[in-house]
Design a protein around this motif. Sequence first.
Motif, short mmCIF file in Angstrom:
data_model
loop_
_atom_site.label_atom_id
_atom_site.label_comp_id
_atom_site.label_asym_id
_atom_site.label_seq_id
_atom_site.Cartn_x
_atom_site.Cartn_y
_atom_site.Cartn_z
N ARG A 151 25.87 2.46 18.06
CA ARG A 151 24.55 2.08 17.47
C ARG A 151 24.61 0.37 17.25
O ARG A 151 23.74 -0.35 17.41
CB ARG A 151 24.02 2.91 16.44
CG ARG A 151 22.61 2.62 15.98
CD ARG A 151 22.08 3.51 14.90
NE ARG A 151 20.78 3.05 14.44
CZ ARG A 151 20.25 3.55 13.17
NH1 ARG A 151 20.94 4.74 12.88
NH2 ARG A 151 18.90 3.25 12.94
N ALA A 152 25.68 0.35 16.12
CA ALA A 152 25.84 -1.00 15.99
C ALA A 152 26.04 -2.15 17.07
O ALA A 152 25.25 -3.41 17.15
CB ALA A 152 27.12 -1.45 14.95
N ALA A 153 26.66 -1.78 18.03
CA ALA A 153 27.07 -2.76 19.26
C ALA A 153 25.56 -2.73 20.12
O ALA A 153 25.36 -3.92 20.70
CB ALA A 153 28.05 -1.98 19.99
N PHE A 154 24.83 -1.84 20.01
CA PHE A 154 23.54 -1.72 20.73
C PHE A 154 22.89 -2.80 20.10
O PHE A 154 22.09 -3.26 20.53
CB PHE A 154 22.91 -0.39 20.96
CG PHE A 154 21.66 -0.41 21.37
CD1 PHE A 154 21.48 -0.74 22.83
CD2 PHE A 154 20.40 -0.42 20.57
CE1 PHE A 154 20.19 -0.61 23.45
CE2 PHE A 154 19.05 -0.23 21.23
CZ PHE A 154 19.13 -0.58 22.60
N LEU A 179 22.81 6.62 19.25
CA LEU A 179 22.46 6.44 18.03
C LEU A 179 23.08 7.31 16.92
O LEU A 179 22.93 6.83 15.87
CB LEU A 179 20.72 6.50 18.04
CG LEU A 179 20.02 5.60 18.70
CD1 LEU A 179 18.64 6.03 18.73
CD2 LEU A 179 20.34 4.18 18.66
N SER A 180 23.67 8.30 17.34
CA SER A 180 24.33 9.10 16.37
C SER A 180 26.00 8.68 15.91
O SER A 180 26.41 8.84 15.18
CB SER A 180 24.24 10.64 17.00
OG SER A 180 25.07 10.69 18.13
N SER A 225 35.94 15.10 21.42
CA SER A 225 36.01 15.03 19.95
C SER A 225 35.39 13.88 19.29
O SER A 225 34.96 13.96 18.31
CB SER A 225 37.56 14.92 19.72
OG SER A 225 38.33 13.70 20.12
N GLY A 226 35.20 12.69 20.36
CA GLY A 226 34.46 11.62 19.59
C GLY A 226 33.02 11.31 19.94
O GLY A 226 32.44 10.23 19.57
N GLY A 227 32.54 12.45 20.49
CA GLY A 227 31.07 12.23 21.00
C GLY A 227 30.26 12.90 20.02
O GLY A 227 30.35 13.38 18.97
#
Length: 301
Positions: free
Chosen positions: A61-64, A55-56, A98-100
């Motif tokens: 989040r948008a895909a979910f 969710l962050s 880095s992306g998480g």
Amino acid sequence: MADPYSILGVTKGADEKAIKSAYRKLAKELHPDKHPDNPKAAEKFSEVTRAYDLLSDAKKRAAFDRGEIDGEGNQRAPFGYGAGPGQGGGGANFDFGSGGIDLGDIFDGLFGGGGAQARPGPRPQPGPPPKGANIAYEHLVSFTDAATLAPQRITLQDGKTVEFKLPTGVVAGQQIRIPGKGQPGPGGNGDAMVTLKIGKHPHFVRDGDHIRIDLPISLKEAVSGGKVKVPTVDGAVMLTVPPRTNSGATLRIKGRGFAGKAGARGDQLVTLMIHLPTDAEALAKLAEILSDDIVRAKLNV
């Protein structure tokens, strides 16, 4: 994994601040360092972290929300088809690099420091196993033994007898520790704790490190002087009474008292008490020989 919104306890319309706040609260409650022996708490902590990670991330989040990925971050298969291992169904699609999720930012608020400092370090090692309980005893020491520091023996609960030494400066109520003579335990036996009592003596009285005694002497010894036998805790000694000694005079015998804390012994203080004959005829003759003034002076009356 269940709905990440439900896991964090927020609504679908919750903003980034509300999501982060909910995660902080749950992570603080469920952190493994607080529940080292509870694997379920660690699993719940991981579940909460995965939900926050999804969710962050705005894209995830948008895909979910569009139904393109599930709560684990896996690609959802088209209607009527199953997702195989090569199609994203084999596990969660997380990136903790880095992306998480920024764990440093999260734990900075949770544990009061920078991310690197707040991350759990090595768990403290358990202390040594406890020893068994101590066993309390009382032991009566004779007056003479206490003064001379004579070795003592005591019978324990198991029927065995052990010997121990008295300390210099010994006093009533003092405790002596005898190691390893208590109850057994995982870390070894406890100790025997011996509380000392000191008995009274029919003639001696303790005065600090000194010993006092009242010694009766005859009128002749008081007038003429001479040698008299005096009992001490180390055995009888001969004491010289000076001529013309008044009743109540105190003489000193050095080194016959109690051992002080520094090791040196006190003295024995001998108070001389003139003992008159009990025979009436002898007293009458004595009165004839001595003038009234002499009698009064010598008898201290």
